[in-house]
Scaffold this motif. Structure first.
Motif, PDB file in Angstrom:
ATOM      1  N   TYR A  56       0.989  -1.003   0.186  1.00 42.26           N
ATOM      2  CA  TYR A  56      -0.192   0.010   0.243  1.00 42.26           C
ATOM      3  C   TYR A  56       0.963   1.076  -0.534  1.00 42.26           C
ATOM      4  O   TYR A  56       0.205   2.084   0.311  1.00 42.26           O
ATOM      5  CB  TYR A  56      -1.166   0.309   1.186  1.00 42.26           C
ATOM      6  CG  TYR A  56      -1.480  -1.565   1.627  1.00 42.26           C
ATOM      7  CD1 TYR A  56      -1.918  -2.673   2.247  1.00 42.26           C
ATOM      8  CD2 TYR A  56      -3.369  -1.404   0.170  1.00 42.26           C
ATOM      9  CE1 TYR A  56      -2.182  -3.370   1.780  1.00 42.26           C
ATOM     10  CE2 TYR A  56      -4.073  -1.483   0.379  1.00 42.26           C
ATOM     11  CZ  TYR A  56      -3.459  -3.332   1.167  1.00 42.26           C
ATOM     12  OH  TYR A  56      -4.516  -4.471   1.116  1.00 42.26           O
TER      13      TYR A  56
ATOM     14  N   GLY B  99      -8.231   9.186   2.655  1.00 41.79           N
ATOM     15  CA  GLY B  99      -8.494   7.499   1.681  1.00 41.79           C
ATOM     16  C   GLY B  99      -7.623   7.546   0.467  1.00 41.79           C
ATOM     17  O   GLY B  99      -6.745   8.535   0.249  1.00 41.79           O
ATOM     18  N   PHE B 100      -7.004   6.447   0.467  1.00 39.42           N
ATOM     19  CA  PHE B 100      -6.650   6.425  -0.668  1.00 39.42           C
ATOM     20  C   PHE B 100      -7.520   7.236  -2.504  1.00 39.42           C
ATOM     21  O   PHE B 100      -8.523   7.568  -2.033  1.00 39.42           O
ATOM     22  CB  PHE B 100      -6.577   4.208  -0.987  1.00 39.42           C
ATOM     23  CG  PHE B 100      -5.854   3.851  -0.101  1.00 39.42           C
ATOM     24  CD1 PHE B 100      -5.758   3.228   0.618  1.00 39.42           C
ATOM     25  CD2 PHE B 100      -4.461   3.723  -0.371  1.00 39.42           C
ATOM     26  CE1 PHE B 100      -5.572   1.726   1.425  1.00 39.42           C
ATOM     27  CE2 PHE B 100      -3.596   3.307   0.676  1.00 39.42           C
ATOM     28  CZ  PHE B 100      -3.539   2.443   1.980  1.00 39.42           C
TER      29      PHE B 100
ATOM     30  N   HIS C 167      -6.978   5.804  -4.924  1.00 40.34           N
ATOM     31  CA  HIS C 167      -6.655   4.007  -5.633  1.00 40.34           C
ATOM     32  C   HIS C 167      -7.669   4.350  -6.993  1.00 40.34           C
ATOM     33  O   HIS C 167      -9.190   4.558  -6.741  1.00 40.34           O
ATOM     34  CB  HIS C 167      -6.554   3.066  -5.025  1.00 40.34           C
ATOM     35  CG  HIS C 167      -5.030   2.742  -4.566  1.00 40.34           C
ATOM     36  ND1 HIS C 167      -5.351   1.426  -3.977  1.00 40.34           N
ATOM     37  CD2 HIS C 167      -4.599   3.031  -4.496  1.00 40.34           C
ATOM     38  CE1 HIS C 167      -3.829   1.571  -2.744  1.00 40.34           C
ATOM     39  NE2 HIS C 167      -3.890   2.323  -3.838  1.00 40.34           N
TER      40      HIS C 167
ATOM     41  N   ASP D  98      -9.760   1.148  -7.043  1.00 35.83           N
ATOM     42  CA  ASP D  98     -10.341   0.189  -7.062  1.00 35.83           C
ATOM     43  C   ASP D  98     -11.754   0.558  -6.991  1.00 35.83           C
ATOM     44  O   ASP D  98     -12.176   0.882  -7.131  1.00 35.83           O
ATOM     45  CB  ASP D  98     -10.151  -0.790  -5.985  1.00 35.83           C
ATOM     46  CG  ASP D  98      -8.947  -1.350  -6.282  1.00 35.83           C
ATOM     47  OD1 ASP D  98      -8.387  -1.915  -5.160  1.00 35.83           O
ATOM     48  OD2 ASP D  98      -7.986  -1.345  -6.980  1.00 35.83           O
ATOM     49  N   PHE D  99     -11.909   2.044  -5.538  1.00 33.59           N
ATOM     50  CA  PHE D  99     -12.824   2.695  -5.635  1.00 33.59           C
ATOM     51  C   PHE D  99     -12.912   4.406  -5.854  1.00 33.59           C
ATOM     52  O   PHE D  99     -13.567   5.567  -5.303  1.00 33.59           O
ATOM     53  CB  PHE D  99     -12.695   2.639  -3.858  1.00 33.59           C
ATOM     54  CG  PHE D  99     -13.275   1.061  -3.448  1.00 33.59           C
ATOM     55  CD1 PHE D  99     -12.291   0.646  -2.635  1.00 33.59           C
ATOM     56  CD2 PHE D  99     -14.142   0.460  -3.862  1.00 33.59           C
ATOM     57  CE1 PHE D  99     -12.704  -1.347  -2.417  1.00 33.59           C
ATOM     58  CE2 PHE D  99     -14.328  -1.160  -3.602  1.00 33.59           C
ATOM     59  CZ  PHE D  99     -14.080  -1.410  -3.034  1.00 33.59           C
ATOM     60  N   GLY D 100     -11.444   4.432  -5.851  1.00 38.32           N
ATOM     61  CA  GLY D 100     -10.939   5.618  -6.634  1.00 38.32           C
ATOM     62  C   GLY D 100     -11.064   6.953  -5.176  1.00 38.32           C
ATOM     63  O   GLY D 100     -11.274   6.113  -4.069  1.00 38.32           O
ATOM     64  N   SER D 101     -11.570   8.151  -5.409  1.00 40.62           N
ATOM     65  CA  SER D 101     -11.362   9.113  -4.239  1.00 40.62           C
ATOM     66  C   SER D 101     -12.788   8.631  -3.131  1.00 40.62           C
ATOM     67  O   SER D 101     -13.553   8.806  -3.789  1.00 40.62           O
ATOM     68  CB  SER D 101     -10.831  10.310  -4.755  1.00 40.62           C
ATOM     69  OG  SER D 101     -12.374  11.231  -5.280  1.00 40.62           O
ATOM     70  N   ILE D 102     -12.750   9.333  -1.626  1.00 43.76           N
ATOM     71  CA  ILE D 102     -13.282   9.331  -1.003  1.00 43.76           C
ATOM     72  C   ILE D 102     -14.026  10.645  -1.861  1.00 43.76           C
ATOM     73  O   ILE D 102     -15.766  10.088  -1.359  1.00 43.76           O
ATOM     74  CB  ILE D 102     -12.436   9.989   0.593  1.00 43.76           C
ATOM     75  CG1 ILE D 102     -11.993   9.347   1.426  1.00 43.76           C
ATOM     76  CG2 ILE D 102     -14.298  10.253   1.429  1.00 43.76           C
ATOM     77  CD1 ILE D 102     -12.142   8.165   2.087  1.00 43.76           C
TER      78      ILE D 102
ATOM     79  N   ALA E 241     -16.215   8.965  -3.724  1.00 42.96           N
ATOM     80  CA  ALA E 241     -17.080   8.313  -3.611  1.00 42.96           C
ATOM     81  C   ALA E 241     -18.661   8.954  -2.112  1.00 42.96           C
ATOM     82  O   ALA E 241     -20.076   7.786  -2.535  1.00 42.96           O
ATOM     83  CB  ALA E 241     -16.508   7.246  -2.625  1.00 42.96           C
TER      84      ALA E 241
END
Lengths: 304, 278
Positions: free
Chosen positions: A25, A176-177, A179, A181-185, A188
């Motif tokens: 990570y 937050g990541f 990334h 995978d789930f993008g930014s906070i 989200a």
């Protein structure tokens, strides 16, 4: 981009062995979570690019700006800095005060990223005392605050965001990541389901609160983040560099924005007052979306 | 474990009445199963406006309560934007009478500028590094990541700039299932059960009453709408929950194991308490 008017560039890099030496990570820079899509070049590649950029009379800065580093990661970064020192790289954009000191020790120009969260002139002083030579002011500062900080600490270079990538939150404390995978906070939250609790639960108050939330999620910086209207005032306080965020954007758009930004800086320099500048400046191409109600503005106080 | 409560970010929701304050603190302690409260945290970690707007009468009542019940107080300071820096320092000076009598024996700071200022201006008071000094990634959307044991980066640094100053303690969020804080002899404290994930100077709630073309200004003045409103979020993918309370967005952790060299402080925040008062 140089032909369009760009004077400086910033770039990250990847290291295929970084995760072996740290953990899966760990990030070298803020975009490391997107892998080689965001950081396609190795440090050796970047050093060659820096030479090419320097031959054309321009500057290139390397980003080492993850939110936090352990001692082990700093040791690895020190080896990167060793490679960067005495090359054509103009400086490093860093995210922690420890990195400022490390860069200065190797006589590499340090630039404090927005990740350092330098929100006031007292914080500037602390960094300046460490040897910092330039800082990137947070996106979430008003023009009058920028003017106040610059006036209080004139002997340091300042960089500001000018175009693209506005954010609802503060870089320095968004942990937050980012990334794939789930993008930014923020992404989200904006795309998720929201419930707002209001102790004043009459219809009128709830309507105002929910409409506000809708504008916050769907309007604020969703179509644009632009600071062109602020250029007169920014030029007046001798801002050293204006950042156009380019990642993930079609090159044609970036070229156009570089061109428009440079033109507007020229107009600002030749204007005798802000009113004259605002009358003569070139508005962004997407002004139908960008220039509405201040929602696409880095510095909405200029026009609204 | 030293049990503490934080009234940061919710202090102005308390009724300014001696008996009401007493009742609220007791209810908060009961909610968290606190049987031996040692310390109360007041002020704000996240919002300079909140800190500036905290009314002295409410603050005084809290302080009186602590004096009467023999509890200590930590005053938390947010990062002041340039606009509020002088006002923040002036407001801080108004607390000095309580510093000198020892009831407020600690100040928690959240940036290097305020750390340098407090260290020089108030040389007799203990200084803690607040939760904003610790910028380890925390992201509940990656359970395999936060399920690990975390040694906060700050505690691994040999030459952390913050430790060039006179630091008494460090505060952390419950970022991971296990926090290994054994790497320091300083007084460590952990906020629980809410971990902040992100934070901004643009306050959604401060914009509510404003016309569209005046909304979402950085560090805008407000009417403390956050004392009446909060938001809950559920992400589209994998259904993770967040709470936006004031300027910060938090996620809730179900448990936290803390390893420390000595007795650590668990700072129970009051977000659930505030929300259940609806």
């Amino acid at each position: 981009m140089i032909a369009a008017g760009a004077d400086e560039f910033y770039i990250g890099f990847h290291d295929d062995f970084w995760h072996d030496k740290t953990d899966e990570y760990a990030e070298i820079n803020r975009m490391s979570g997107f892998g080689k899509i965001a950081n396609p070049y190795t440090l050796d590649d970047v050093l060659k690019i820096a030479e090419d950029v320097a031959k054309q009379g321009r500057e290139l800065f390397v980003t080492i700006n993850s939110s936090s580093y352990s001692e082990r990661k700093l040791e690895l970064i020190d080896s990167y800095l060793e490679k960067i020192a005495n090359t054509a790289v103009s400086g490093v954009i860093v995210s922690t005060p420890e990195l400022v000191k490390m860069a200065e020790k190797k006589k590499i120009k340090s630039v404090a990223s927005t990740m350092c969260g330098i929100f006031n002139s007292d914080i500037v002083k602390v960094y300046q005392n460490m040897g910092l030579q330039r800082l990137i002011l947070p996106r979430d500062l008003s023009l009058s605050e920028i003017e106040g900080i610059v006036t209080a600490n004139p002997n340091i270079e300042y960089e500001v965001f000018l175009m693209r990538n506005g954010c609802q939150f503060s870089d320095s404390h968004c942990l937050g990541f980012h990334h794939r995978d789930f993008g930014s906070i923020c992404g989200a939250l904006n795309h998720g389901k929201v419930s707002i609790f209001d102790k004043q639960n009459d219809f009128a108050n709830q309507h105002e609160t929910e409409l506000n939330n809708l504008l916050y999620r769907e309007g604020l910086h969703r179509h644009a983040a632009c600071g062109l209207c602020a250029l007169y005032r920014l030029v007046k306080v001798n801002i050293s560099a204006y950042k156009i965020v380019g990642r993930a954007e079609p090159v044609a758009n970036i070229l156009h924005e570089i061109h428009v930004s440079k033109k507007n800086i020229e107009i600002a320099l030749s204007s005798s007052c802000e009113e004259e500048f605002l009358k003569n400046m070139i508005l962004p191409d997407n002004k139908i979306y960008a220039c509405k109600m201040g929602l696409g503005c880095y510095y909405p106080e200029v026009r609204f | 474990m030293i049990q503490c409560v934080s009234l940061c970010e919710i202090l102005m929701s308390l009724e300014p009445d001696e008996n009401a304050i007493d009742n609220e603190i007791k209810q908060l302690c009961k909610m968290h199963g606190i049987n031996e409260l040692a310390r109360i945290y007041i002020g704000s970690n996240f919002c300079p406006k909140y800190f500036l707007y905290c009314e002295e009468n409410v603050v005084s009542l809290i302080i009186d309560w602590c004096e009467k019940n023999n509890k200590k107080i930590t005053l938390c300071l947010p990062v002041f934007s340039e606009r509020d820096l002088i006002a923040g320092k002036n407001r801080l000076s108004k607390y000095e009478k309580w510093f000198k009598c020892g009831i407020i024996d600690e100040i928690t700071v959240n940036d290097l500028g305020m750390l340098a200022y407090v260290a020089e201006r108030y040389p007799y008071i203990n200084i803690n590094l607040g939760r904003l000094f610790n910028k380890d990634t925390r992201d509940q959307r990656y359970p395999e990541f936060i399920g690990k044991t975390c040694v906060p980066d700050l505690l691994t640094l040999k030459n952390a700039v913050a430790f060039d100053y006179r630091v008494h303690g460090i505060e952390f969020d419950s970022t991971h299932a296990t926090l290994d804080l054994t790497g320091t002899d300083l007084q460590v404290a952990v906020y629980f059960p809410y971990c902040y994930a992100t934070l901004g100077s643009i306050c959604e709630f401060a914009s509510i009453a404003k016309p569209i073309n005046k909304k979402f200004r950085t560090n805008a003045a407000c009417s403390m709408q956050c004392m009446e409103k909060y938001a809950k979020y559920q992400t589209e993918y994998s259904n993770f929950s967040y709470v936006k309370f004031g300027r910060a967005v938090y996620f809730k952790v179900s448990g936290a194991t803390v390893k420390s060299s000595g007795d650590f402080r668990m700072i129970y925040d009051a977000i659930d308490y505030f929300m259940q008062k609806d």
